[in-house]
Design an enzyme around this catalytic site. Sequence first.
Site, PDB file in Angstrom:
ATOM      1  N   GLU A 105      12.069  34.868 -28.133  1.00 32.40           N
ATOM      2  CA  GLU A 105      12.619  35.831 -29.078  1.00 32.40           C
ATOM      3  C   GLU A 105      11.682  36.975 -29.458  1.00 32.40           C
ATOM      4  O   GLU A 105      12.148  38.057 -29.803  1.00 32.40           O
ATOM      5  CB  GLU A 105      13.069  35.099 -30.350  1.00 32.40           C
ATOM      6  CG  GLU A 105      14.286  34.220 -30.177  1.00 32.40           C
ATOM      7  CD  GLU A 105      15.519  35.002 -29.760  1.00 32.40           C
ATOM      8  OE1 GLU A 105      15.740  36.104 -30.305  1.00 32.40           O
ATOM      9  OE2 GLU A 105      16.242  34.519 -28.876  1.00 32.40           O
ATOM     10  N   SER A 111      48.247 -14.333 -57.615  1.00 32.43           N
ATOM     11  CA  SER A 111      47.436 -15.510 -57.921  1.00 32.43           C
ATOM     12  C   SER A 111      45.944 -15.226 -58.038  1.00 32.43           C
ATOM     13  O   SER A 111      45.170 -16.132 -58.357  1.00 32.43           O
ATOM     14  CB  SER A 111      47.666 -16.590 -56.863  1.00 32.43           C
ATOM     15  OG  SER A 111      48.999 -17.069 -56.938  1.00 32.43           O
TER      16      SER A 111
END
Length: 755
Positions: free
Chosen positions: A184, A462
Amino acid sequence: MTESVDPNQFIKKWSYRFLKIGIFVSIVLAFYVIYMDAWVQTRMSGQKWETPVKVFARPLSLYQHKFLPQSELVAELKILNYRKVNTVTEPGQYSVSGSSVEFYRREFINVGEQLLPQKIKVKFEDNRILSAHRMNDGEWLLSSIETLDPLLISRKTNSDNEDRDIINLATVPEWMIDTLLVVEDRDFYHHHGVSPFAIIRALWANLIAGRKVQGGSTLTQQLAKNLLLNDSRKTYLRKFKEAITALILDYRFSKDDILEAYFNEIYLGQNGNRAVHGFALASKFYFSKPLVELEQHEFALLVAMVKGPSYYNPTRHVERTKKRRDLVLQLMVSENVSDSADYEKYITKPMVITQSKSKGRALYPAYMQLVERELKALDIDEYNANGLLVFTGLDPVLQKNYQKLFGRSINKLEKKYGLKDINGAVVSVEHASASISALVGDKNPNSFGFNRALDANRNIGSLVKPAIYLTALKSQSYNLATVLPNKAIVMKNNRGQEWQPQNYDKTTSESVLLQQGLVNSLNLPTVHLGMELGLNSVISTLKSLGVEQHIPKYPSILLGAVPMSPLNVAKMLQPIASFGQKLTTSAVISVTDVNGFEIWNKPKKVTEVADYATSYILNEGLKQVTQVGTAKRIGMYYPHVQYAGKTGTTDDLRDSWFMGFDQNKLTTIWIGKDDNSPVELTGSNGALTVFLDLQAARKAETISTPKPNDIDIHPFDVITGEALSGECGEFIVLPIQKSKVKDIKQCPSFFDFLK
């Protein structure tokens, strides 16, 4: 006649005008530069980026004698993307040799401390940790406790369009910096933010090619455009502004400061609607590992993408991106960043992308919905601030397996019984901390919609019975051998409406023992018992267990006419599974700032709902449920593990429930339909089946709790419930508190038989 113009006067006049214009422009430019200088300093010196709030699974603790199968540690290392190698030399690696696992833990911030990279070796025996050692100066030293870095399960920013992991340049390997500069901005250390030679070189290359093939922007200019200007328009004014900003950056800040900002700012793709910024986050997004663990070909790919993350997308444009990556590898060799041997090694490597498919969303959506609700309820002001670290109780191995298996199990039930539109939820709680280890709210593991674990409020059937039997056992008047009526009963309310409960099989008898009522989930004995105890007493027990909602004083609550979510049912059952000790059940364990300083921690208060002896007796009954009762299939499937549990079924088979626990975890399962129509499954053939399927994904530890000193084991007559002096006639052996043993019936002696 035309008046002649003196050339000297004309030149002098316009020179003066141009001078004034020049002075004016210079003054304006000077003021602009001063303004930009102050703006750049403020922007670069302050907080440049929003730091995401990170949510983690629980950090796995490793210590001697802990119940932890070796396979589960290896599975967690894999989820954390540790790499299996022959010899462990770097963080993020592990190896397995016989009964030992060696790994190099990564650095991470824990609550109140920063743990540095550490090489650790764990030895196993019989699904327990035999020892844990850490490497210190080349020697293995015995350690009392070690901690594995936790899985990041979610990251949240206030602004959803950007995300990044902030990294310090000092932690970035030098070869990575050199690679970026080679590609770059190779003159980075030799220009002052703008490179005239690079601009001329780019213009010449573009003229020769007849199109734009090269850019002249320096790395500093790229940073100015992306971080400071946030302007992608290609105008001369923007390029001028970019150049001024770059010159100021280079003047005011060091090259390392600029490089660090670039490493954290560069845009490298999209995760759903969220932009991936910075090499650190891109490394985790594309390769599922920290930046420092990338190989050369992997980092070369990220650098290749800098030029255009969309154009060089490694999943959409494979060939194009690979050519660009290979070019970066060539430049690394030509500029002596790497050698030819490395090039030959990496140029043949395929682009293996482990890119997340979550599109920016959490890994475990149902669990994260609970985390977000808890954080909101905590009302932590800092939650909307930057950098919070949230630690949860999530067990990533358990969660991953439960999410995968739950839907499969539901589909099996639908196919077996010819049903459709079944869904459900799972909640798993760890005993020691009451932290929520796993939570599933839909048979589709990736669903972000209705979360049944949190919001499906259904009658619990239950599953209310353990609370009723606990109420009885806490009283001096009841024990497991107490005789209860098993006769039909009819009750009327004040409007004359009748309620006539029945046993599931529609049978009745004169009486049964309390233990038989619990183990076989008989409705009639339970209702008789509840009415004897009084509804107020039962409601009081439910409240003490943690039920926060209003419970109407109706007899039907004795058979579970109490709507609750699977999460709240798990919270209610937690004290029972923990032998009477009630803790705060939650997903969130602690919240810290970005440095690990504790902001909030889950309360460690423990409330005794029932004493240990009473809880021990109740849980002996619940253990029998899994051996000879309604959940006896557990004992058949897992004969070497002692579970405890309870099935639950509601009227018209609308809801199928099961709760089961071993030594370490309680799991609650609900199966039903969203429209509340009958699911046509009992707790035994519905939710229990799912529980059995889920347990195949883990190794459970058998319940092993010492018998209290004030508990005796006695034979009892199965008809009368009388304590026997020995094993004679029809008897059953049950635990009982010594203070509750009144009269003991003597068994016939040998001489009695002779008579």
